[in-house]
Design an enzyme around this catalytic site. Structure first.
Site, short mmCIF file in Angstrom:
data_model
loop_
_atom_site.label_atom_id
_atom_site.label_comp_id
_atom_site.label_asym_id
_atom_site.label_seq_id
_atom_site.Cartn_x
_atom_site.Cartn_y
_atom_site.Cartn_z
N CYS A 1 -3.22 4.94 2.37
CA CYS A 1 -3.52 6.37 2.14
C CYS A 1 -4.95 6.75 2.47
CB CYS A 1 -3.30 6.75 0.68
SG CYS A 1 -1.95 5.94 -0.11
N ARG B 1 -2.80 20.21 -2.20
CA ARG B 1 -3.31 19.40 -1.09
C ARG B 1 -3.12 20.06 0.26
NH1 ARG B 1 -2.13 13.31 -0.80
NH2 ARG B 1 -3.91 13.66 0.57
N ASP C 1 -7.71 15.42 -3.97
CA ASP C 1 -6.98 14.28 -3.39
C ASP C 1 -7.31 14.05 -1.92
OD1 ASP C 1 -4.97 13.22 -5.45
OD2 ASP C 1 -4.67 15.38 -5.60
N HIS D 1 6.02 7.44 -1.83
CA HIS D 1 6.06 7.66 -0.38
C HIS D 1 6.79 6.48 0.27
CE1 HIS D 1 2.20 10.31 -0.38
NE2 HIS D 1 3.18 11.06 0.08
N GLU E 1 -4.55 9.92 4.96
CA GLU E 1 -3.34 9.54 5.68
C GLU E 1 -2.27 10.64 5.63
OE1 GLU E 1 -0.72 5.67 5.86
OE2 GLU E 1 -0.51 6.59 3.91
N ASP E 2 -2.25 11.39 4.54
CA ASP E 2 -1.17 12.36 4.37
C ASP E 2 -1.28 13.58 5.27
OD1 ASP E 2 0.29 10.90 2.46
OD2 ASP E 2 -1.26 11.36 0.98
N ARG F 1 7.53 14.64 -1.54
CA ARG F 1 6.54 15.37 -0.75
C ARG F 1 7.00 15.77 0.65
NH1 ARG F 1 1.46 14.26 -2.94
NH2 ARG F 1 1.72 14.44 -5.19
N LEU G 1 -4.11 14.48 -8.35
CA LEU G 1 -2.72 14.38 -8.83
C LEU G 1 -2.35 12.94 -9.15
CD1 LEU G 1 -1.05 16.52 -6.01
CD2 LEU G 1 -1.57 17.27 -8.36
C1 CIR Z 1 -1.19 12.56 -4.32
O1 CIR Z 1 -0.51 12.70 -5.34
O2 CIR Z 1 -0.95 13.19 -3.30
C2 CIR Z 1 -2.35 11.59 -4.35
N1 CIR Z 1 -2.84 11.50 -5.69
C3 CIR Z 1 -1.93 10.24 -3.82
C4 CIR Z 1 -1.59 10.25 -2.37
C5 CIR Z 1 -1.21 8.91 -1.88
N2 CIR Z 1 -1.06 8.94 -0.46
C6 CIR Z 1 -0.30 8.10 0.22
O3 CIR Z 1 0.45 7.30 -0.35
N3 CIR Z 1 -0.29 8.23 1.55
#
Ligand code: CIR
Length: 253
Positions: free
Chosen positions: A248, A85, A60, A161, A65-66, A131, A18
């Site tokens: 991330c 995700r 992704d 974020h 981290e997410d 998100r 993404l």
């Molecule tokens: C996303 O859109 O979820 C990933 N392409 C990028 C996630 C970045 N994560 C973060 O800042 N913790």
């Protein structure tokens, strides 16, 4: 002091991840090289790096981290806000279980990405973003407060974020950009301000004796050096293309 880090190798599908940027499609070979350098940096900072294999079902998923929020005594498995995700948590949970006895979960309709969570000593800041919804933020706040932490909810205006625009460096000092520079919630901290042309560098990570920053941020590097921080610079071009920053790519605990 962080002893451990968890990272996940980008898979071949990484190039289809993404993004909201217009920086073009990532180059997989370069992304792998940059990821290797990231692992080396975490080792140089003195952490034991737990490297998870790639999973092509989740383009992704290198942005680990997410998927979790970690504290010294418990972990929270998130409920990532992007549909593609969401299943990433099934790969991460067994690994987290091998380190933590107490595990909480964010449950639907609550959604939450770890990138929206910033810990400053015993206070957690929780971003409500594209998100992370209010329900997810409130679930996390309740968990944190039940464990003796303070928690505040911050509504994002532009940043992707929360940690896209602010990081904690220790010593009551934050590094901050854009909409968070004058944000009331952060006014009690000493601030290192990132100039607009280097905004991407606000997503940096303090890991033990070093601050890891993205390459190509000379003003930020200079400010950090003047404040006495040792920096490690990493090329991040292929992660920036998918809205990913330094924080991330790992879970640190
Ligand atoms: C996303 O859109 O979820 C990933 N392409 C990028 C996630 C970045 N994560 C973060 O800042 N913790």
């Amino acid at each position: 002091m962080f002893k451990h880090t968890i990272v996940k190798i980008p898979g071949e599908s990484y190039v289809n991840g993404l993004t909201t940027s217009n920086l073009g499609r990532p180059d997989l070979a370069k992304a792998m090289e940059q990821h290797r350098a990231y692992i080396n940096a975490l080792e140089k900072c003195g952490t034991k790096v737990n490297v998870l294999p790639s999973n092509n079902d989740f383009p992704d998923s290198t942005f680990v981290e997410d998927t979790a929020v970690l504290t010294p005594h418990f972990a929270v498995i998130t409920n990532p806000g992007a549909h593609s995700r969401n299943g990433e948590i099934h790969d991460i949970e067994p690994v987290i279980k091998s380190f933590f006895e107490t595990i909480y979960h964010i449950n639907a309709p609550g959604m939450l990405d770890g990138g929206d969570i910033l810990q400053i000593e015993d206070h957690f800041y929780i971003g409500v973003s594209m998100r992370t919804n209010l329900e997810g933020a409130e679930q996390l706040k309740k968990i944190l407060e039940s464990e003796g932490y303070k928690a505040s909810i911050i509504h994002l205006e532009k940043f992707f974020h929360l940690k896209t625009g602010v990081a904690y460096l220790g010593d009551h000092t934050i590094i901050v950009a854009g909409e968070f520079i004058d944000h009331a919630d952060f006014n009690s901290y000493k601030k290192i301000i990132v100039p607009p042309e280097e905004e991407y560098a606000a997503n940096c990570i303090r890991v033990n004796d070093y601050v890891i920053i993205p390459a190509g941020s000379p003003v930020t590097k200079q400010k950090l050096t003047e404040e006495g921080y040792q920096t490690i610079e990493l090329e991040m071009s292929e992660f920036k293309k998918l809205d990913g920053g330094l924080s991330c790519l790992s879970l640190r605990f």
